[in-house]
Write a protein that holds these residues in place. Structure first.
Motif, short mmCIF file in Angstrom:
data_model
loop_
_atom_site.label_atom_id
_atom_site.label_comp_id
_atom_site.label_asym_id
_atom_site.label_seq_id
_atom_site.Cartn_x
_atom_site.Cartn_y
_atom_site.Cartn_z
N SER A 190 -40.37 20.78 18.65
CA SER A 190 -40.84 20.58 17.27
C SER A 190 -41.08 21.93 16.58
O SER A 190 -40.82 22.09 15.39
N VAL A 191 -41.59 22.90 17.37
CA VAL A 191 -41.82 24.23 16.80
C VAL A 191 -40.49 24.91 16.48
O VAL A 191 -40.29 25.44 15.38
N TYR A 192 -39.55 24.86 17.44
CA TYR A 192 -38.24 25.48 17.20
C TYR A 192 -37.51 24.81 16.03
O TYR A 192 -36.82 25.47 15.26
N ASP A 193 -37.70 23.50 15.91
CA ASP A 193 -37.03 22.78 14.83
C ASP A 193 -37.75 22.93 13.50
O ASP A 193 -37.34 22.36 12.49
N ASN A 194 -38.84 23.68 13.54
CA ASN A 194 -39.59 23.98 12.32
C ASN A 194 -40.06 22.71 11.60
O ASN A 194 -39.97 22.62 10.38
N LEU A 195 -40.55 21.74 12.36
CA LEU A 195 -41.01 20.48 11.76
C LEU A 195 -42.29 20.72 10.95
O LEU A 195 -42.99 21.70 11.14
N ASP A 196 -42.55 19.77 10.08
CA ASP A 196 -43.71 19.87 9.20
C ASP A 196 -45.01 19.99 10.01
O ASP A 196 -45.15 19.36 11.07
N ALA A 197 -45.95 20.80 9.50
CA ALA A 197 -47.20 21.05 10.21
C ALA A 197 -47.98 19.76 10.48
O ALA A 197 -48.76 19.68 11.43
N ALA A 198 -47.76 18.74 9.65
CA ALA A 198 -48.52 17.49 9.80
C ALA A 198 -47.87 16.54 10.82
O ALA A 198 -48.43 15.47 11.11
N ALA A 235 -49.90 14.04 23.03
CA ALA A 235 -50.19 14.98 24.12
C ALA A 235 -50.91 14.25 25.25
O ALA A 235 -51.57 13.23 25.02
N GLU A 236 -50.76 14.80 26.46
CA GLU A 236 -51.32 14.13 27.64
C GLU A 236 -52.73 14.63 27.90
O GLU A 236 -52.94 15.82 28.15
N SER A 237 -53.66 13.71 27.87
CA SER A 237 -55.06 14.07 28.04
C SER A 237 -55.40 14.25 29.53
O SER A 237 -54.77 13.65 30.40
N THR A 238 -56.41 15.07 29.80
CA THR A 238 -56.85 15.22 31.19
C THR A 238 -57.56 13.95 31.67
O THR A 238 -57.79 13.77 32.85
N HIS A 239 -57.91 13.08 30.70
CA HIS A 239 -58.59 11.85 31.06
C HIS A 239 -57.57 10.79 31.44
O HIS A 239 -56.97 10.13 30.59
N LYS A 240 -57.33 10.66 32.76
CA LYS A 240 -56.39 9.67 33.32
C LYS A 240 -55.01 9.72 32.66
O LYS A 240 -54.32 8.71 32.54
N GLY A 241 -54.63 10.90 32.18
CA GLY A 241 -53.29 11.06 31.62
C GLY A 241 -53.04 10.26 30.34
O GLY A 241 -51.89 10.05 29.96
N GLN A 242 -54.11 9.83 29.68
CA GLN A 242 -53.92 9.07 28.44
C GLN A 242 -53.27 9.95 27.38
O GLN A 242 -53.41 11.16 27.40
N LEU A 243 -52.61 9.30 26.41
CA LEU A 243 -51.96 10.07 25.35
C LEU A 243 -52.89 10.20 24.15
O LEU A 243 -53.51 9.21 23.73
N THR A 244 -53.02 11.40 23.63
CA THR A 244 -53.82 11.65 22.44
C THR A 244 -52.89 12.26 21.40
O THR A 244 -52.03 13.06 21.74
N THR A 245 -53.10 11.91 20.15
CA THR A 245 -52.21 12.42 19.10
C THR A 245 -52.85 13.59 18.36
O THR A 245 -54.03 13.52 17.98
N PHE A 246 -52.06 14.65 18.19
CA PHE A 246 -52.52 15.82 17.44
C PHE A 246 -51.49 16.17 16.37
O PHE A 246 -50.30 15.88 16.53
N ARG A 247 -51.97 16.85 15.33
CA ARG A 247 -51.01 17.40 14.37
C ARG A 247 -50.38 18.64 14.99
O ARG A 247 -51.01 19.37 15.76
N LEU A 248 -49.13 18.89 14.62
CA LEU A 248 -48.41 20.06 15.15
C LEU A 248 -49.20 21.35 14.87
O LEU A 248 -49.31 22.23 15.73
N SER A 249 -49.79 21.43 13.67
CA SER A 249 -50.53 22.65 13.30
C SER A 249 -51.75 22.85 14.20
O SER A 249 -52.09 23.98 14.56
N GLU A 250 -52.41 21.75 14.60
CA GLU A 250 -53.58 21.85 15.49
C GLU A 250 -53.16 22.42 16.84
O GLU A 250 -53.80 23.30 17.41
N LEU A 251 -52.06 21.86 17.35
CA LEU A 251 -51.58 22.33 18.67
C LEU A 251 -51.17 23.80 18.58
O LEU A 251 -51.46 24.61 19.45
N MET A 252 -50.49 24.15 17.48
CA MET A 252 -50.06 25.55 17.31
C MET A 252 -51.27 26.48 17.36
O MET A 252 -51.26 27.52 18.01
N ALA A 253 -52.32 26.09 16.66
CA ALA A 253 -53.51 26.94 16.56
C ALA A 253 -54.22 27.10 17.90
O ALA A 253 -54.76 28.15 18.21
N HIS A 254 -54.18 26.06 18.72
CA HIS A 254 -54.98 26.09 19.95
C HIS A 254 -54.21 26.49 21.20
O HIS A 254 -54.74 27.18 22.08
#
Ligand SMILES: [Zn+2]
Ligand SMILES: [Zn+2]
Length: 345
Positions: free
Chosen positions: A201-209, A214-233
């Motif tokens: 998504s980063v290489y494809d330059n997708l929209d920040a929103a 993403a895979e959570s440490t809590h039993k591998g559950q999936l959590t959703t983040f904005r691309l910009s949040e993941l980039m920042a962290h």
């Protein structure tokens, strides 16, 4: 940094040339040259999407049959690039077999063969279901040094002189995305295949929103983040990795210029070092590099790491001499930048 490309020679320095380059955790690899590939597992061979052949001297292309044997019956497009005359070479190989039963396959392999000329690339497709007869008219596109461009990487070639046209190659990441472990921990995430989706998504330059699962440490559950949040962290951007490959080239002014430009500042250069410098007459007559010439080119191009290979069998008992000569020349020509500072007395 964890490299995106993990290149390895298929054989030792005396074996047939072939550089296998798997892409990190992706189920994909490319190859530079296609000599004897019996040392590669079927699993590794099936990951290959693109092959770049320097020239069709037998030791650089004899792996074609094993490759084809494994890939027939797969729904896949395999792209193979080579120098002038390559289409005829591949057609000749394909004409060596009988294909009357291939219609029984439900899935179809398509070979896309690209022949590189000074100013154009000629492409033809050879579908298995068409008994590997070429499809319609060739596609002709201008060639300016670039063979392949994807959102995250590019592959360039130079046409070198080996008595015949012979290609040199380089693969380069546009930039490198490092994943910060402490950033993952802050967001309570764990590594997994989702990181490949994030990187793409980063290489494809997708929209920040754009929402990324993403895979959570809590039993591998999936959590959703904005691309910009993941980039920042979790992401840190650094210069991309560059791997270059030069096999079979005469040591002349035009080749030197082209090689230096192609491999400039590579992270890793694989370069032929066929003869010792004391046998430079033989090297010249056979349009090969000596180990000293190979090392000096690597140093002048400021590459970070050099792997000399494609040693002549005459040195079977003393391959370390070629290795040592190439490394010495590399250090000498790299100069003060890598030499340890002179000790004050
Ligand atoms: Zn050759
Ligand atoms: Zn060769």
């Amino acid at each position: 940094m964890r490299p995106s490309f993990c290149p390895r020679l298929v054989n030792g320095p005396f074996g047939d040339p072939g550089l296998y380059i798997p892409f990190g955790f992706q189920h994909r690899a490319i190859m530079f040259d296609l000599g004897d590939i019996s040392a590669l597992s079927s699993k590794d061979i099936l990951k290959i999407s693109h092959i770049f052949v320097t020239h069709t001297h037998m030791d650089h292309f004899a792996g074609f049959d094993r490759l084809l044997r494994l890939m027939i019956g797969r729904a896949k497009k395999l792209c193979i690039y080579g120098p002038r005359g390559f289409l005829k070479n591949v057609e000749g190989k394909l004409a060596g077999y009988t294909w009357n039963l291939v219609n029984n396959y439900s899935d179809s392999l398509v070979l896309e063969i690209a022949e590189i000329h000074a100013h154009e690339v000629i492409r033809r497709q050879f579908p298995c279901l068409n008994q590997f007869k070429a499809r319609e008219e060739p596609d002709i596109a201008p060639f300016n040094g670039r063979l392949l461009e994807e959102s995250g990487l590019s592959i360039n070639a130079a046409i070198l002189d080996h008595g015949i046209p012979c290609l040199g190659f380089t693969i380069e990441e546009r930039f490198h995305i490092n994943i910060r472990k402490n950033g993952l921990a802050t967001l309570s995430l764990q590594p997994g295949p989702w990181l490949q989706v994030f990187k793409k998504s980063v290489y494809d330059n997708l929209d920040a929103a754009t929402r990324i699962e993403a895979e959570s440490t809590h039993k591998g559950q999936l959590t959703t983040f904005r691309l910009s949040e993941l980039m920042a962290h979790i992401a840190q951007i650094t210069p991309g990795q560059k791997v270059s490959y030069v096999a079979d080239a005469a040591y002349n002014v035009t080749n030197i210029k082209k090689i230096l430009s192609l491999v400039d500042h590579s992270d890793h250069l694989f370069i032929e070092a066929a003869f010792l410098d004391k046998h430079s007459d033989t090297a010249r007559a056979k349009n090969h590099l000596t180990a000293r010439q190979a090392g000096s080119l690597a140093g002048r191009a400021r590459v970070k790491q050099i792997t000399p290979f494609h040693f002549s069998p005459r040195y079977t008992e003393c391959g370390q001499l070629l290795e040592a000569e190439a490394r010495q020349a590399y250090r000498d020509s790299f100069g003060a930048a890598v030499a340890p500072p002179a000790r004050k007395t």
